[in-house]
Write a protein that holds these residues in place. Structure first.
Motif, PDB file in Angstrom:
ATOM      1  N   VAL A 182       0.867  -1.179   0.000  1.00  0.00           N
ATOM      2  CA  VAL A 182       0.000   0.000   0.000  1.00  0.00           C
ATOM      3  C   VAL A 182       0.905   1.230   0.000  1.00  0.00           C
ATOM      4  CG1 VAL A 182      -1.689   1.341   1.316  1.00  0.00           C
ATOM      5  CG2 VAL A 182      -1.881  -1.157   1.234  1.00  0.00           C
ATOM      6  N   LEU A 183       0.742   2.094  -0.994  1.00  0.00           N
ATOM      7  CA  LEU A 183       1.469   3.365  -1.001  1.00  0.00           C
ATOM      8  C   LEU A 183       0.472   4.448  -0.670  1.00  0.00           C
ATOM      9  CD1 LEU A 183       3.719   3.061  -4.204  1.00  0.00           C
ATOM     10  CD2 LEU A 183       4.383   2.720  -1.817  1.00  0.00           C
ATOM     11  N   SER A 184       0.671   5.059   0.498  1.00  0.00           N
ATOM     12  CA  SER A 184      -0.285   6.034   0.984  1.00  0.00           C
ATOM     13  C   SER A 184       0.342   7.419   0.915  1.00  0.00           C
ATOM     14  CB  SER A 184      -0.643   5.632   2.421  1.00  0.00           C
ATOM     15  OG  SER A 184      -1.325   6.667   3.047  1.00  0.00           O
ATOM     16  N   GLY A 185      -0.474   8.421   0.590  1.00  0.00           N
ATOM     17  CA  GLY A 185       0.051   9.782   0.514  1.00  0.00           C
ATOM     18  C   GLY A 185      -0.936  10.684  -0.185  1.00  0.00           C
ATOM     19  N   ALA A 186      -0.746  11.986  -0.028  1.00  0.00           N
ATOM     20  CA  ALA A 186      -1.669  12.954  -0.631  1.00  0.00           C
ATOM     21  C   ALA A 186      -1.607  12.870  -2.152  1.00  0.00           C
ATOM     22  CB  ALA A 186      -1.304  14.362  -0.168  1.00  0.00           C
ATOM     23  N   ARG A 187      -2.619  13.459  -2.792  1.00  0.00           N
ATOM     24  CA  ARG A 187      -2.617  13.559  -4.241  1.00  0.00           C
ATOM     25  C   ARG A 187      -1.353  14.301  -4.671  1.00  0.00           C
ATOM     26  NH1 ARG A 187      -5.367  17.349  -7.722  1.00  0.00           N
ATOM     27  NH2 ARG A 187      -5.962  18.481  -5.872  1.00  0.00           N
ATOM     28  N   GLY A 188      -0.611  13.699  -5.611  1.00  0.00           N
ATOM     29  CA  GLY A 188       0.599  14.364  -6.094  1.00  0.00           C
ATOM     30  C   GLY A 188       1.835  14.094  -5.247  1.00  0.00           C
ATOM     31  N   ALA A 189       1.718  13.207  -4.254  1.00  0.00           N
ATOM     32  CA  ALA A 189       2.863  12.919  -3.399  1.00  0.00           C
ATOM     33  C   ALA A 189       3.900  12.067  -4.117  1.00  0.00           C
ATOM     34  CB  ALA A 189       2.412  12.218  -2.123  1.00  0.00           C
ATOM     35  N   GLY A 190       3.492  11.411  -5.214  1.00  0.00           N
ATOM     36  CA  GLY A 190       4.442  10.604  -5.985  1.00  0.00           C
ATOM     37  C   GLY A 190       4.187   9.108  -5.895  1.00  0.00           C
ATOM     38  N   LYS A 191       2.988   8.717  -5.441  1.00  0.00           N
ATOM     39  CA  LYS A 191       2.681   7.296  -5.268  1.00  0.00           C
ATOM     40  C   LYS A 191       2.784   6.539  -6.591  1.00  0.00           C
ATOM     41  CE  LYS A 191      -1.508   8.275  -3.762  1.00  0.00           C
ATOM     42  NZ  LYS A 191      -1.576   9.754  -3.737  1.00  0.00           N
ATOM     43  N   TYR A 192       2.152   7.095  -7.612  1.00  0.00           N
ATOM     44  CA  TYR A 192       2.122   6.422  -8.913  1.00  0.00           C
ATOM     45  C   TYR A 192       3.516   6.424  -9.554  1.00  0.00           C
ATOM     46  CZ  TYR A 192       0.596   5.260 -13.660  1.00  0.00           C
ATOM     47  OH  TYR A 192       0.445   4.670 -14.877  1.00  0.00           O
ATOM     48  N   THR A 193       4.193   7.560  -9.458  1.00  0.00           N
ATOM     49  CA  THR A 193       5.553   7.659  -9.990  1.00  0.00           C
ATOM     50  C   THR A 193       6.430   6.590  -9.353  1.00  0.00           C
ATOM     51  OG1 THR A 193       5.233  10.030 -10.196  1.00  0.00           O
ATOM     52  CG2 THR A 193       7.503   9.249 -10.259  1.00  0.00           C
ATOM     53  N   LEU A 194       6.308   6.459  -8.030  1.00  0.00           N
ATOM     54  CA  LEU A 194       7.121   5.490  -7.305  1.00  0.00           C
ATOM     55  C   LEU A 194       6.769   4.063  -7.718  1.00  0.00           C
ATOM     56  CD1 LEU A 194       9.148   4.753  -5.127  1.00  0.00           C
ATOM     57  CD2 LEU A 194       7.356   5.059  -3.416  1.00  0.00           C
ATOM     58  N   ALA A 195       5.476   3.764  -7.826  1.00  0.00           N
ATOM     59  CA  ALA A 195       5.059   2.412  -8.214  1.00  0.00           C
ATOM     60  C   ALA A 195       5.629   2.051  -9.589  1.00  0.00           C
ATOM     61  CB  ALA A 195       3.536   2.300  -8.210  1.00  0.00           C
TER      62      ALA A 195
END
Ligand SMILES: [Zn+2]
Length: 363
Positions: free
Chosen positions: A29-42
């Motif tokens: 689970v990658l949790s964080g605000a919108r634009g925190a970089g979750k998708y980029t990191l995944a």
């Protein structure tokens, strides 16, 4: 490569160490605000797991960015564009096929991105069905199958089906669940995953990043965006200040109309411009987001902490508004705003609910 990822270096370090030891959990689970970089990191991790020329930087696994797997996976980086293409492709189908088609983003045979499916913008059971149909086959061209859920808004049946996959995932698959609020996920899903949180960055950190990425921005513009982006570097980099100030002008009129009462001409002119449909939805979401940010600033002023204000360029106007907006009023406004948001999910008429919002808060 990972050096492009700004901030949260400890979390990134831990994840890369796990990849190095082949210990990356099968559900992350990658949790964080919108634009925190979750998708980029995944997507960075998806490339690292599948890179054909595995490289190391700072002694930890990285990706080359140029091999066939890296380049194909990277085509999914612009999620908004790929999502829009998938939605358009579905629009062009025959009516009967349209109903049965769910939205996916797939630029590599072993990496499947699952966004919420419009118009409800929820993850649906048919999308999980596709995961179940494919996940047990070994990767075709990569080394690891990667599934990325870009949102945690699951329909109930979908969440339950996903749970079954998480009970016994194949060893060659990794599932990423991205969420702004991990509490939205079923506790049973969370307990079968490992959660990593991308924390908000300090405004100074964001300012530094913006100076590199947007050297053309003026320092005052950079400083304002750094405060407005809620510590999310992705939001900051793509921040449309002009659109934001437009939405904020509307939000100010609506809030002022509620605070002052009386003449409603301006209010109706504005709310009428919020139409149904995808474009209207995005516009209304931007408006609601802006209203929350103004209400928060009013709270800061009321609690004697004006230095925390984010909309620093309109401090004087906010202070004037705060004179008639006490805590009780701000709380009521936030509650009602949450109602408008819920109404939007049920597709209630936007202009009506915005009018009701302002009228209900009149002093
Ligand atoms: Zn590569």
């Amino acid at each position: 490569m990972f050096s492009d990822f700004h901030g949260n270096s400890e979390v990134i370090h831990r994840l890369r160490e796990m990849v190095a030891k082949d210990h990356l959990p099968q559900a992350v689970v990658l949790s964080g605000a919108r634009g925190a970089g979750k998708y980029t990191l995944a997507l960075m991790l998806a490339r690292t797991l599948n890179c054909l020329n595995p490289t190391k930087t700072d002694g930890l696994p990285d990706f080359c960015g140029t091999c066939a797997n890296c380049t194909r996976i990277a085509q999914a980086c612009d999620l908004d564009a790929r999502f829009a293409e998938a939605v358009e492709a579905r629009e062009n189908l025959r009516e009967t096929d349209k109903k049965e088609t769910r939205i996916f983003v797939q630029t590599h045979p072993d990496v499947l991105v699952i966004p919420p499916d419009p118009p409800q913008m929820m993850i649906k059971v048919d999308q999980i069905r596709r995961v179940i149909e494919t996940i047990y086959y070994r990767p075709a061209e990569g080394k690891e199958k990667v599934y990325i859920f870009t949102d945690s808004a699951f329909m109930k049946e979908a969440a339950n089906s996903l749970l079954k996959v998480l009970e016994e995932p194949p060893e060659f698959a990794t599932i990423f669940l991205l969420t702004e609020n991990s509490g939205e996920l079923l506790p049973t899903i969370r307990s079968r995953s490992m959660t990593f949180t991308l924390e908000a960055l300090a405004a100074e950190e964001i300012d530094k990043d913006l100076a590199k990425v947007h050297p053309e921005w003026k320092p005052a513009q950079r400083a304002l965006v750094a405060r407005l982006c809620d510590g999310a570097v992705g939001r900051a980099r793509s921040f449309d200040l002009e659109a934001y100030t437009g939405a904020r002008q509307h939000a100010l009129t609506i809030l002022n109309s509620a605070l002052r009462g009386g003449e409603h001409g301006d209010l109706f002119k504005i709310t009428e411009s919020y139409r149904p449909g995808a474009e209207g939805r995005a516009k209304t979401e931007a408006l609601i987001h802006t209203m929350y940010s103004l209400l928060r600033d009013l709270t800061f002023i009321d609690s004697g902490a004006p230095e925390l204000i984010r909309n620093t360029d309109i401090t004087t106007e906010l202070k004037r508004m705060a004179e008639s907006a006490d805590f009780a009023w701000i709380t009521a406004a936030s509650d009602r705003l949450a109602e408008v948001e819920r109404g939007m999910r049920r597709n209630l008429l936007r202009s009506l609910s915005l009018d009701a919002f302002a009228a209900g808060l009149e002093k």
